[in-house]
Each structure stands twice: as structure tokens, then as C-alpha cells.
Design a protein around this motif. Structure first.
Motif, mmCIF file in Angstrom:
data_model
loop_
_atom_site.group_PDB
_atom_site.id
_atom_site.type_symbol
_atom_site.label_atom_id
_atom_site.label_comp_id
_atom_site.label_asym_id
_atom_site.label_seq_id
_atom_site.Cartn_x
_atom_site.Cartn_y
_atom_site.Cartn_z
ATOM 1 N N ILE A 66 0.838 -1.193 0.000
ATOM 2 C CA ILE A 66 0.000 0.000 0.000
ATOM 3 C C ILE A 66 0.870 1.239 0.000
ATOM 4 C CG2 ILE A 66 -1.652 1.348 1.327
ATOM 5 C CD1 ILE A 66 -3.033 -1.046 2.115
ATOM 6 N N ARG A 67 0.523 2.167 -0.870
ATOM 7 C CA ARG A 67 1.220 3.442 -0.894
ATOM 8 C C ARG A 67 0.200 4.534 -0.594
ATOM 9 N NH1 ARG A 67 5.822 4.398 -2.912
ATOM 10 N NH2 ARG A 67 7.189 2.615 -3.020
ATOM 11 N N LEU A 68 0.695 5.701 -0.257
ATOM 12 C CA LEU A 68 -0.197 6.811 0.044
ATOM 13 C C LEU A 68 -1.095 7.118 -1.145
ATOM 14 C CD1 LEU A 68 -0.288 8.100 2.728
ATOM 15 C CD2 LEU A 68 1.173 9.932 1.926
ATOM 16 N N TYR A 293 9.130 7.145 9.815
ATOM 17 C CA TYR A 293 8.474 8.409 9.448
ATOM 18 C C TYR A 293 8.844 8.822 8.021
ATOM 19 C CZ TYR A 293 7.358 13.345 9.334
ATOM 20 O OH TYR A 293 6.866 14.578 8.965
ATOM 21 N N ASN A 294 10.130 8.711 7.696
ATOM 22 C CA ASN A 294 10.555 9.096 6.352
ATOM 23 C C ASN A 294 9.923 8.222 5.283
ATOM 24 O OD1 ASN A 294 12.111 11.222 7.153
ATOM 25 N ND2 ASN A 294 13.974 10.005 7.391
ATOM 26 N N PHE A 295 9.833 6.932 5.555
ATOM 27 C CA PHE A 295 9.188 6.035 4.583
ATOM 28 C C PHE A 295 7.725 6.410 4.425
ATOM 29 C CE2 PHE A 295 11.479 2.297 2.933
ATOM 30 C CZ PHE A 295 12.734 2.597 3.412
ATOM 31 N N LEU A 296 7.091 6.771 5.541
ATOM 32 C CA LEU A 296 5.660 7.068 5.502
ATOM 33 C C LEU A 296 5.397 8.384 4.773
ATOM 34 C CD1 LEU A 296 2.791 6.338 6.517
ATOM 35 C CD2 LEU A 296 3.296 7.641 8.559
ATOM 36 N N ILE A 297 6.132 9.425 5.126
ATOM 37 C CA ILE A 297 5.810 10.754 4.608
ATOM 38 C C ILE A 297 6.553 11.058 3.309
ATOM 39 C CG2 ILE A 297 5.846 13.218 5.110
ATOM 40 C CD1 ILE A 297 3.812 11.602 6.748
ATOM 41 N N SER A 298 7.873 10.892 3.297
ATOM 42 C CA SER A 298 8.614 11.279 2.102
ATOM 43 C C SER A 298 8.354 10.312 0.952
ATOM 44 C CB SER A 298 10.110 11.317 2.392
ATOM 45 O OG SER A 298 10.334 11.930 3.625
ATOM 46 N N ARG A 299 8.374 9.011 1.242
ATOM 47 C CA ARG A 299 8.190 8.053 0.156
ATOM 48 C C ARG A 299 6.737 7.629 -0.013
ATOM 49 N NH1 ARG A 299 13.100 3.720 0.291
ATOM 50 N NH2 ARG A 299 14.716 5.060 1.163
#
Lengths: 334, 307
Positions: A66-68, A293-299
């Protein structure tokens, strides 16, 4: 006044289940049962909905792609796969992040407890203004994390930070040290040259500064409960101050230190705010929480972020489990 | 009192004409060391806050000219940083007044909702026998120790889906869920110290369960409830991670913590102005802390002394 009713209370409470066994009491027990569940259920519901369900959902997300971007179309019954985990373990930087997390938590916990112990011992005997000093000691712990990290970054700033200014002026530093953005530097000491991870050491120092008051508070409370007669008996027997600490005080404090180590380790291991605000995870300070956090928000990679968070939680559970199994038992024996 | 006690070793030492016993040397060193440690503690803990205060009233130009100054000269003292940081962006400020309103709303809301849930909940756990009581207590303790980054992902996804992300209400719900277990744990410890016989006496007099709670248990637990409320307020006011995850895109809803962290990266805003912002962020906490220091420290360690 407070001791007498307490004594009455104890037998009454112990007696209660015995009375309840009788049939006449059962309706009252049922009423109590109902009252208890009614009073606790709102809390239970909010904790289940906002914490337990999300945790279970994280486990599901960790096994989904799943991606954003495709979040709105993805269903609960998506395709389950372990590709997130293979991606996480094979991606560069994950093992390093894990190691950094471990070093950061062990060093941060150790230093915080060490300084807390020193502070608690120094402030043990009463003196004028002790209450005020004690309160002041707790300020780093209660102050807002964003404010204290901002002051630290300003103090350590290479251009106008006070630490670098003094360092170059009075301590003979050749040039300003970028404490929070430099991965490592060579330090000469007594003719030997060491390579030290600058930024990591700085965040560890911050962690020690921030959380030593917590250890101080607990150790002070424990010190106050140590009977003075123990100390005085040792004194009369001719024990010197360091001996009294080693053989009288320290054994009394060890259980508290053990509890503190577990608590502080858990919190430091999971901590996100401190490092995110100080370095943003750069310069070799990326801990797993910041990476998640970086994986969640940036990527926008929800699956991989969940997988890493899950690995973090499992490792933590295993470490704490090992600790409780081997060390907690030892303490009981001794 | 205790200094009067002459130890055996000391007496022997004096008798043998050796005034420098190990005991005396250690005592002397430690006495000095103690004061050095106390002075160090004070400097290390308080200096960053003093520095914060000094920078917040200096203009940025004088900071760049003389970064090592430890005090503010009368000529450079000015409070423009504060007006600049508080004013709304339309007036050329940073809008911290709005952030403060948001923080206060969320923090006070969290306190009220949490206490409404936690007071009956902790009463039930400490006083009433019901099915699953032990398990619920254990669950709450586990929740307390759980990594919040693990919760961040699903909550972020969930609130994005139902459209509550960016709203203060969503943040409030998350905060309540996070603090209610701690709150119940602390209050339960306090309820256990209140003698149950008081309640039993009221029950014999015919008072209902609800009346007992309201008329007897609640007033007795007031000190704990107040300190608990302050503690929750501090947690909610200081919180950063969830504010960052939920509110970052809607500037009008930023809390003070989030606002400061977001603006800290920008080059246009002078550091001294943001330092005024961090004073504003820290001040309420320091005031609450000093007003209720004894209550709070007792509450914090209440759990520790049992073990």
C-alpha cells in the motif's frame, strides 16, 4: 489517623470474595459486575478503537503493498505478501539504523541513569535552597521537546552558536564544529587519534541531558525510603563514604535502577521527536523511528513503513523479554 | 548530629597519630565534590533556558555581532521579537497567538475528556470486582509502553480516509487514547490509598454507588485528580509527533510545538524571533510545574515506590 482505617479495610476487602460465594450475595456481585463494566467501558472502547485496532491494522498493512497514492482504493482484503519485509531487510541503511538505535538507546539510558544517580546522591543531604535545586533539575524533562531542541540547535550552531563561539575563543578549537551535521571526525587525545561519530554523540548527550531528571526523580524517591539507621550502623563500624555507597546504598537502589533501565530503554528505543528535531535523521543518526516516518511521509510507502515499525516493536519486545527472563530473576534470588 | 559520631577507625587513626585516615580524605573530597556537582547540575540544566530568554530579547543583528554575550545590554533590549512572533501572518507576524489558542484548545480538551473517562474507570478498577479487571489493567499498562511510531501509521491512514486529518478534533481523540491508560494507572494508585471503610459506611447509610462516588470518593481524590489533570495538560501541550503527522498541511490549526518546529527551518525568520516563540511555548509548562511541583513529583513517583 490514616493507619487505623487502613487496617480495617484490608480484612474487609479480602473477605469480600468469600461472601460473594454465597448465593444471597450473587445479585449484589452481579450489580457490581455491571457497574464495573459500565464505568470502564468508555475508556476500554476508546483504547480499543484508537490503539489496539490500529496496532492490529499495522500488522495487516505490513503485509500489503500500500502506498499513500493508492490508499483510497486499497481494501482490507488486499493481496498479502511478505515483499515489504524482504525490501526492508535488503534495503541499504536498515541494519545501520537498527545499530544506531541500539547504540543510542543503550548509551542514552546508561548516561541518563548515571547522571541521575550522581544528582540524587549530591542532593541527598538537606541544605538551604535544596527544594529549588531539585525543581530546577527536573526542568529539562518537563519542558517542551520542540523548545529545548531548538535551543540546543541554536547553541550548537556553527555560525552564531554560543558553544562554538566559546570553543574557538577560549578552548583553542581551530574552527567551529558542526555538531549536528557532521557524521564523524578525528579527535587526537594523548597522541592517539580516534574517529568519533560527532552527530550521534551529540544526540546521545542531548538524550542524557533530557532524561536524567527522570532517573533523578525515581532514585531520590528511593533514597528517601532507605532507613537512616543502616547508614549510621555502617558509619559506626568504620565504613568510609564510598564503602557505605557500595555496600549499603547501591544494593538498596539496584531494583529501582533495574526498573529505570527497562523503562528508559523502551522509551529511548522508540523515541522519534529528539532525533527528528535535532538532526532530521541525518549525519549517521537515523534511528528506526525516524526512518519509519521518512518512509511514511517522504516516500509514501505505507507497507514498508509498517513493516519497519513492526520489526522495531518485535525487537524491542524480544530485548525486554530477554532482560526480564534473565535479569529480573537474578535480582529476586539475590 | 551525625557528625558527632566518631567512627572506630577515626578514633584509632587519631590515637595512632595518623590524622589522614581514608575516611577523612574521602569525606573531605566528597564534600567538595558535592558542591561542584550541585553547581554543575544547576548550570547544565538551567543554562539553555537562560540562553533562550536572553536571545529572545536581543535583536538578531547584535546576536550575529557578538554571539558569546551572556547578558543583554540596556541598549539592545527589545520586545519586538515577541510582538513579531505573536502577530498574525497578515500583519507580518508568525501567528503564534493562533497556535497558542490551538494548543490550549487541544490540551484543555484532552484534560477534560480524559478525566471524564479516567475517574470512573480508575474507580472501577480499584474498587469493583468485575470480569476481566486484571486483564484490562494489564492491557492499559502495555498500551502505556507501546511505541507511538507504530500507532502513527494506521492512525495517519485512518484519519486520512475519514477526513479528520488536519482537524484538532482528530488530534484530541488520539491524545485522549494515549493518556487515558496512564491517567487511570495514576488515579487507581491513589484510590487504593483511600480507606474503603469510608465508602462502606456510606453504603450502610443507604447511599447508592453513584452517590458514594460523587460525595465520598471524588472529593477525597481531588489532589490526585488535579495533579493528574496538570500532568495530562503538560503531555498534550508538549506533544509533537501526532501534531506533525496530522496538522502539518493546515497552518491555521498548528499547535505551538508544530509551529515552532516548522518555522525553525526557514531562513527568513530571525532566530531571536523564534526564540521568543520557544519562550512562549515553554512558559506555561514552567509556570504549571512550579505551581504544582510537589503534587506532580509525588504523582510521577507514586507508581515507582510500590515496586
Amino acid at each position: 489517623m490514616s493507619t487505623t482505617p487502613r487496617r480495617d479495610a484490608a480484612p474487609a476487602r479480602e473477605g469480600a470474595p468469600v461472601q460473594r460465594a454465597g448465593r444471597k450475595r450473587s445479585s449484589m456481585a452481579k450489580a457490581e459486575q455491571r457497574a464495573g463494566l459500565t464505568l470502564i467501558s468508555p475508556t476500554l472502547i476508546i483504547v480499543l478503537v484508537m490503539i489496539v485496532l490500529p496496532i492490529l491494522w499495522t500488522i495487516m498493512l505490513a503485509f500489503q503493498q500500500i502506498r499513500l497514492l493508492n490508499l483510497r482504493t486499497a481494501g482490507i482484503l488486499g493481496n498479502y505478501t511478505i515483499s515489504n519485509f524482504t525490501e526492508v531487510f535488503s534495503s541499504p541503511g536498515f541494519l545501520e539504523a537498527l545499530l544506531v538505535t541500539l547504540v543510542y538507546s543503550v548509551a542514552g539510558t546508561g548516561l541518563a541513569i548515571g547522571f541521575g544517580l550522581i544528582a540524587a546522591l549530591a542532593l541527598r543531604k538537606p541544605f538551604r535552597g535544596r527544594t529549588l535545586v531539585r525543581a530546577a533539575t527536573l526542568i529539562p524533562y518537563v519542558a517542551p521537546i520542540v523548545a529545548v531542541t531548538f535551543v540546543w540547535t541554536t547553541m550548537l550552531n556553527p555560525q552564531f552558536g554560543i558553544v562554538n563561539h566559546w570553543g574557538t575563543q577560549f578552548l583553542g578549537w581551530d574552527q567551529a564544529i558542526p555538531f549536528l551535521s557532521e557524521r564523524q571526525r578525528d579527535v587526537s587525545f594523548l597522541g592517539l587519534t580516534f574517529t568519533v561519530p560527532t552527530a550521534l554523540l551529540t544526540v546521545i548527550a542531548f538524550e542524557a541531558w533530557r532524561s536524567f531528571p527522570f532517573a533523578f526523580l525515581f532514585l531520590t524517591a528511593r533514597l528517601q525510603a532507605v532507613p537512616a539507621s543502616l547508614d549510621e550502623a555502617a558509619r559506626v563500624d568504620g565504613a568510609t563514604p564510598t564503602q557505605r555507597f557500595r555496600y549499603i546504598l547501591l544494593p538498596q537502589l539496584l531494583p529501582t535502577i533495574a526498573v529505570l533501565s527497562v523503562l528508559r530503554f523502551i522509551w529511548t528505543f522508540n523515541s522519534f521527536d529528539d532525533i527528528y528535531l535535532l538532526t532530521g535523521g541525518g549525519a549517521g543518526t537515523e534511528v528506526v523511528a525516524v526512518r519509519v516516518y521518512n518512509f511514511l511521509i517522504s516516500r509514501g510507502d505505507i507497507g514498508a513503513a509498517s513493516a519497519q515499525a513492526l520489526v522495531l516493536a518485535v525487537i524491542l519486545a524480544v530485548l525486554v523479554g530477554i532482560y526480564l527472563k534473565f535479569f529480573a530473576k537474578k535480582e529476586e534470588v539475590s | 548530629m551525625s557528625t558527632e559520631i566518631r567512627t572506630r577507625r577515626e578514633r584509632n587513626a587519631v590515637a595512632a597519630g595518623r590524622p589522614w585516615s581514608r575516611d577523612r580524605v574521602e569525606t573531605l573530597i566528597l564534600t567538595w565534590l558535592r558542591w561542584i556537582v550541585i553547581a554543575t547540575i544547576l548550570i547544565v540544566t538551567l543554562f539553555p533556558f537562560y540562553y533562550m530568554l536572553v536571545l529572545s530579547v536581543r535583536p538578531i543583528s547584535s546576536l550575529l555581532q557578538d554571539p558569546g554575550a551572556l547578558w543583554v545590554s540596556a541598549g539592545e533590549f527589545n520586545l519586538e521579537t515577541y510582538t513579531s512572533v505573536l502577530q498574525s501572518p497578515s500583519d507580518g507576524g508568525q501567528g503564534f497567538l493562533i497556535f497558542m489558542r490551538n494548543s490550549a484548545l487541544v490540551a484543555l480538551g484532552t484534560v477534560v475528556v480524559t478525566l471524564i473517562l479516567a475517574i470512573p474507570g480508575s474507580y472501577a478498577i480499584s474498587r469493583l470486582q468485575f470480569f476481566g479487571r486484571q486483564r484490562i489493567s494489564a492491557l492499559f499498562l502495555a498500551v502505556y509502553l507501546f511505541p507511538s511510531i507504530l500507532l502513527a501509521i494506521p492512525l495517519f491512514v485512518f484519519f486520512t480516509r475519514i477526513g479528520l486529518r488536519g482537524e484538532l478534533l482528530g488530534l484530541l481523540l488520539v491524545y485522549v487514547a494515549q493518556v487515558v491508560p496512564v491517567s487511570i494507572y495514576m488515579l487507581r494508585n491513589y484510590f487504593e490509598t483511600i480507606p474503603i471503610s469510608l465508602e462502606e459506611a456510606a453504603a450502610i447509610d443507604g447511599a447508592s454507588r453513584f452517590t458514594i462516588m460523587r460525595r465520598i470518593s471524588l472529593p477525597l481524590a481531588m489532589p490526585a485528580i488535579v495533579s493528574n489533570g496538570l500532568y495530562i495538560f503538560m503531555i498534550a501541550w508538549n506533544e509533537f509527533l501526532f501534531a506533525l503527522l496530522f496538522l502539518v498541511e493546515s497552518r491555521e490549526n498548528w499547535t505551538v510545538s508544530l509551529g515552532l518546529s516548522q518555522l525553525a527551518g526557514s531562513i527568513e525568520i530571525p532566530t531571536t524571533v523564534l526564540m521568543a516563540g520557544s519562550v512562549i511555548l515553554t512558559l506555561p509548562i514552567i509556570i504549571i510545574f512550579f505551581a504544582a511541583e510537589r503534587l506532580l513529583t509525588e504523582g510521577l513517583t507514586a507508581g515507582a515506590e510500590k515496586g
